[in-house]
Design a protein around this motif. Structure first.
Motif, PDB file in Angstrom:
ATOM      1  N   ALA A  74     -88.231 -16.930 -94.081  1.00  0.00           N
ATOM      2  CA  ALA A  74     -88.479 -15.592 -93.590  1.00  0.00           C
ATOM      3  C   ALA A  74     -89.488 -14.812 -94.605  1.00  0.00           C
ATOM      4  CB  ALA A  74     -86.924 -15.077 -93.117  1.00  0.00           C
ATOM      5  N   ASP A  75     -90.280 -14.345 -94.088  1.00  0.00           N
ATOM      6  CA  ASP A  75     -91.160 -13.262 -95.151  1.00  0.00           C
ATOM      7  C   ASP A  75     -90.785 -12.182 -94.937  1.00  0.00           C
ATOM      8  OD1 ASP A  75     -92.416 -15.824 -96.076  1.00  0.00           O
ATOM      9  OD2 ASP A  75     -94.310 -15.433 -95.169  1.00  0.00           O
ATOM     10  N   VAL A  76     -90.808 -11.402 -96.034  1.00  0.00           N
ATOM     11  CA  VAL A  76     -90.668  -9.959 -96.307  1.00  0.00           C
ATOM     12  C   VAL A  76     -91.774  -9.253 -97.083  1.00  0.00           C
ATOM     13  CG1 VAL A  76     -89.177  -7.911 -96.657  1.00  0.00           C
ATOM     14  CG2 VAL A  76     -88.404 -10.115 -95.869  1.00  0.00           C
ATOM     15  N   LEU A  77     -92.520  -8.221 -96.463  1.00  0.00           N
ATOM     16  CA  LEU A  77     -93.397  -7.720 -97.093  1.00  0.00           C
ATOM     17  C   LEU A  77     -92.695  -6.829 -98.573  1.00  0.00           C
ATOM     18  CD1 LEU A  77     -96.508  -7.547 -97.331  1.00  0.00           C
ATOM     19  CD2 LEU A  77     -96.421  -5.256 -96.085  1.00  0.00           C
ATOM     20  N   PHE A  78     -93.258  -7.323 -99.760  1.00  0.00           N
ATOM     21  CA  PHE A  78     -92.643  -6.769-101.184  1.00  0.00           C
ATOM     22  C   PHE A  78     -92.939  -5.196-101.171  1.00  0.00           C
ATOM     23  CE2 PHE A  78     -91.479  -8.408-105.625  1.00  0.00           C
ATOM     24  CZ  PHE A  78     -90.416  -7.672-105.433  1.00  0.00           C
ATOM     25  N   ARG A  79     -92.239  -4.327-100.307  1.00  0.00           N
ATOM     26  CA  ARG A  79     -92.590  -2.821-100.324  1.00  0.00           C
ATOM     27  C   ARG A  79     -91.916  -2.379-101.375  1.00  0.00           C
ATOM     28  NH1 ARG A  79     -92.743  -2.716 -94.500  1.00  0.00           N
ATOM     29  NH2 ARG A  79     -95.057  -2.461 -93.764  1.00  0.00           N
ATOM     30  N   SER A  80     -90.666  -2.694-101.648  1.00  0.00           N
ATOM     31  CA  SER A  80     -89.708  -1.931-102.571  1.00  0.00           C
ATOM     32  C   SER A  80     -89.087  -2.869-103.529  1.00  0.00           C
ATOM     33  CB  SER A  80     -88.735  -1.156-101.966  1.00  0.00           C
ATOM     34  OG  SER A  80     -87.758  -2.016-101.337  1.00  0.00           O
ATOM     35  N   TYR A  81     -88.326  -2.616-104.396  1.00  0.00           N
ATOM     36  CA  TYR A  81     -87.605  -3.225-105.353  1.00  0.00           C
ATOM     37  C   TYR A  81     -86.330  -3.890-104.532  1.00  0.00           C
ATOM     38  CZ  TYR A  81     -90.533  -1.732-108.974  1.00  0.00           C
ATOM     39  OH  TYR A  81     -92.045  -1.628-109.534  1.00  0.00           O
ATOM     40  N   TYR A  82     -85.888  -3.443-103.619  1.00  0.00           N
ATOM     41  CA  TYR A  82     -84.839  -3.895-102.958  1.00  0.00           C
ATOM     42  C   TYR A  82     -84.813  -5.334-102.471  1.00  0.00           C
ATOM     43  CZ  TYR A  82     -80.625  -5.039-100.275  1.00  0.00           C
ATOM     44  OH  TYR A  82     -79.463  -5.404-100.035  1.00  0.00           O
ATOM     45  N   LEU A  83     -84.051  -6.241-103.001  1.00  0.00           N
ATOM     46  CA  LEU A  83     -83.900  -7.605-102.610  1.00  0.00           C
ATOM     47  C   LEU A  83     -82.737  -8.015-101.895  1.00  0.00           C
ATOM     48  CD1 LEU A  83     -85.171  -9.576-105.791  1.00  0.00           C
ATOM     49  CD2 LEU A  83     -86.701  -8.604-104.008  1.00  0.00           C
ATOM     50  N   TYR A  84     -82.782  -8.866-100.888  1.00  0.00           N
ATOM     51  CA  TYR A  84     -81.528  -9.463-100.475  1.00  0.00           C
ATOM     52  C   TYR A  84     -80.915 -10.189-101.494  1.00  0.00           C
ATOM     53  CZ  TYR A  84     -83.233  -7.698 -96.064  1.00  0.00           C
ATOM     54  OH  TYR A  84     -83.806  -6.945 -95.005  1.00  0.00           O
ATOM     55  N   ASP A  85     -79.656 -10.297-101.620  1.00  0.00           N
ATOM     56  CA  ASP A  85     -78.845 -11.158-102.532  1.00  0.00           C
ATOM     57  C   ASP A  85     -78.638 -12.522-102.097  1.00  0.00           C
ATOM     58  OD1 ASP A  85     -78.901  -9.405-104.614  1.00  0.00           O
ATOM     59  OD2 ASP A  85     -77.106  -8.104-104.040  1.00  0.00           O
ATOM     60  N   ASN A  86     -78.497 -13.666-102.654  1.00  0.00           N
ATOM     61  CA  ASN A  86     -78.126 -14.870-102.407  1.00  0.00           C
ATOM     62  C   ASN A  86     -76.857 -14.791-101.828  1.00  0.00           C
ATOM     63  OD1 ASN A  86     -80.769 -15.682-102.924  1.00  0.00           O
ATOM     64  ND2 ASN A  86     -80.161 -16.775-105.006  1.00  0.00           N
ATOM     65  N   GLY A  87     -76.518 -15.489-100.692  1.00  0.00           N
ATOM     66  CA  GLY A  87     -75.058 -15.510-100.256  1.00  0.00           C
ATOM     67  C   GLY A  87     -74.883 -14.327 -99.251  1.00  0.00           C
ATOM     68  N   GLN A  88     -75.878 -13.218 -99.098  1.00  0.00           N
ATOM     69  CA  GLN A  88     -75.571 -12.244 -98.427  1.00  0.00           C
ATOM     70  C   GLN A  88     -75.844 -12.398 -96.813  1.00  0.00           C
ATOM     71  OE1 GLN A  88     -78.124  -8.909 -99.745  1.00  0.00           O
ATOM     72  NE2 GLN A  88     -76.533  -7.508 -99.482  1.00  0.00           N
ATOM     73  N   LYS A  89     -74.968 -11.699 -95.907  1.00  0.00           N
ATOM     74  CA  LYS A  89     -75.061 -12.273 -94.529  1.00  0.00           C
ATOM     75  C   LYS A  89     -76.369 -11.117 -94.046  1.00  0.00           C
ATOM     76  CE  LYS A  89     -72.861 -11.376 -90.144  1.00  0.00           C
ATOM     77  NZ  LYS A  89     -71.440 -11.025 -89.960  1.00  0.00           N
ATOM     78  N   VAL A  90     -77.445 -11.872 -93.290  1.00  0.00           N
ATOM     79  CA  VAL A  90     -78.221 -10.807 -92.478  1.00  0.00           C
ATOM     80  C   VAL A  90     -78.469 -11.298 -91.153  1.00  0.00           C
ATOM     81  CG1 VAL A  90     -79.730 -10.492 -94.854  1.00  0.00           C
ATOM     82  CG2 VAL A  90     -80.017 -12.729 -93.253  1.00  0.00           C
ATOM     83  N   TYR A  91     -78.963  -9.927 -90.544  1.00  0.00           N
ATOM     84  CA  TYR A  91     -79.292 -10.307 -89.179  1.00  0.00           C
ATOM     85  C   TYR A  91     -80.993 -10.574 -88.819  1.00  0.00           C
ATOM     86  CZ  TYR A  91     -74.557  -8.532 -88.449  1.00  0.00           C
ATOM     87  OH  TYR A  91     -73.253  -8.358 -88.391  1.00  0.00           O
TER      88      TYR A  91
END
Ligand code: ADP
Ligand code: MG
Length: 338
Positions: free
Chosen positions: A309-326
């Motif tokens: 899944a691609d996310v535009l690199f807008r800010s410094y926030y990254l999802y962490d490995n192991g994190q649950k996402v919708y």
């Protein structure tokens, strides 16, 4: 009838069939791209059109004339190759003038046409330079000028930018497209680079193992690949089996063997999305990510299946490995491919 017609083209090298029943039409004034991995037959098809290679069977028409067995010199085709292939002992002017001299044109006429071509390819000031003193990009501009100065009916460009570094390559893509449009010259561009094909072409013809896999405009081929091969080659799609799709989205309707979803068609969030008609929603876990410059590509595990899944690199926030996402994706972005 289109300007160029390839009809039922088959080509063998010995036992090896490298073109398999190619039917392809090219409209006058367009730039079309032959796209595909190395060895799929792109150069061979160009060489058959130029008359540098004979076809095993089939017919080629250009401007209403059957040129299947015509002498290469009679076809009036200009070519540019990956290797610059300039005459090392001639300067820029002489290299470009060469084809006109062969046509026994007058000196003043030659000088006028060469000057126009030099201006067109943006090499003013380099008239007297020898190829060894020019960069790869400049040499390719000379090769382009040499190919267009004789006003050929068709311009063939076989991976002309493959040896040129990324930044310069972009500016040459723009130059070639601009010149092609200005002259209205019917052009066939060969590349194995899907991004290059996307920015250059009116129409992309995607090749796979000597066969024509799909022909369409860049946007249509990108958004509607018909096969697994097209989906993976053109858009880095996630291609999953129907069974895997059922595991990700239980109860989803589909009738195809494979489902293709673009990485950028999936939206991620730490909190659930509002339920919407015509959208699927599922949960996943971030496994890893890679930065592709302005895009972050996440690997997300969903019921044992890894999706990108691609996310535009807008800010410094990254999802962490192991994190649950919708994750949510519009139904129509889950394409059925064969
Ligand atoms: P592409 O340009 O897509 O990389 P080519 O048209 O150069 O592919 O080659 C298609 C296939 O034909 C390859 O398998 C290649 O090895 C083979 N081939 C190309 N030219 C010749 C030749 N002159 N003799 C024998 N095989 C060839
Ligand atoms: Mg080739």
């Amino acid at each position: 009838m289109a300007y160029i017609n390839f009809i039922n083209i088959n080509k063998y090298f010995g036992e090896n069939q490298v073109l398999n029943n190619i039917n392809l039409e090219i409209e006058q004034g367009q730039l079309v791209t032959l796209l595909g991995p190395s060895g799929c037959g792109k150069s061979t098809l160009l060489r058959c059109l130029a008359g540098l290679e004979s076809i095993t069977d089939g017919k080629i028409f250009m401007d209403g004339v059957d040129i299947t067995t015509a002498d290469p010199k009679e076809r009036n085709i200009g070519m540019v190759f990956q290797q610059y292939s300039l005459f090392p002992n001639m300067n820029v002017t002489e290299n470009i003038a060469f084809g006109l001299k062969m046509k026994h044109m007058s000196k003043t006429e030659i000088a006028k046409k060469v000057a126009e071509a030099i201006e067109m390819v943006d090499l003013t000031g380099k008239e007297k330079a020898y190829p060894s003193k020019l960069s790869g990009g400049q040499q390719q501009r000379v090769a382009l000028a040499r190919a267009i100065v004789t006003k050929p009916k068709v311009l063939l460009l076989d991976e002309p930018l493959s040896a040129i570094d990324a930044k310069l390559r972009k500016s040459l893509q723009t130059s070639i497209r601009k010149i092609q449009k200005e002259l209205g010259i019917t052009s066939i561009f060969v590349t194995h680079d899907q991004d290059e094909a996307m920015v250059m072409s009116d129409v992309i013809h995607l090749f796979h193992d000597g066969r024509l896999e799909q022909s369409d405009t860049p946007i249509n081929i990108y958004t509607n690949p018909r096969t697994k091969f097209a989906a993976e080659f053109i858009g880095h799609y996630n291609v999953i089996t129907a069974e895997q799709f059922q595991k990700i989205i239980p109860g989803a309707q589909n009738t195809s063997e494979n489902i293709a979803i673009r990485p950028e068609a999936m939206e991620m969030s730490l909190i659930p999305f509002r339920e919407r008609d015509n959208f699927h929603q599922f949960e996943g876990k971030i496994v890893s990510h890679l930065s592709h410059g302005n895009v972050l590509r996440y690997h997300v595990e969903v019921n044992g299946i890894i999706l990108e899944a691609d996310v535009l690199f807008r800010s410094y926030y990254l999802y962490d490995n192991g994190q649950k996402v919708y994750i949510t994706v519009e139904n129509r972005n889950c394409l059925m491919v064969s």
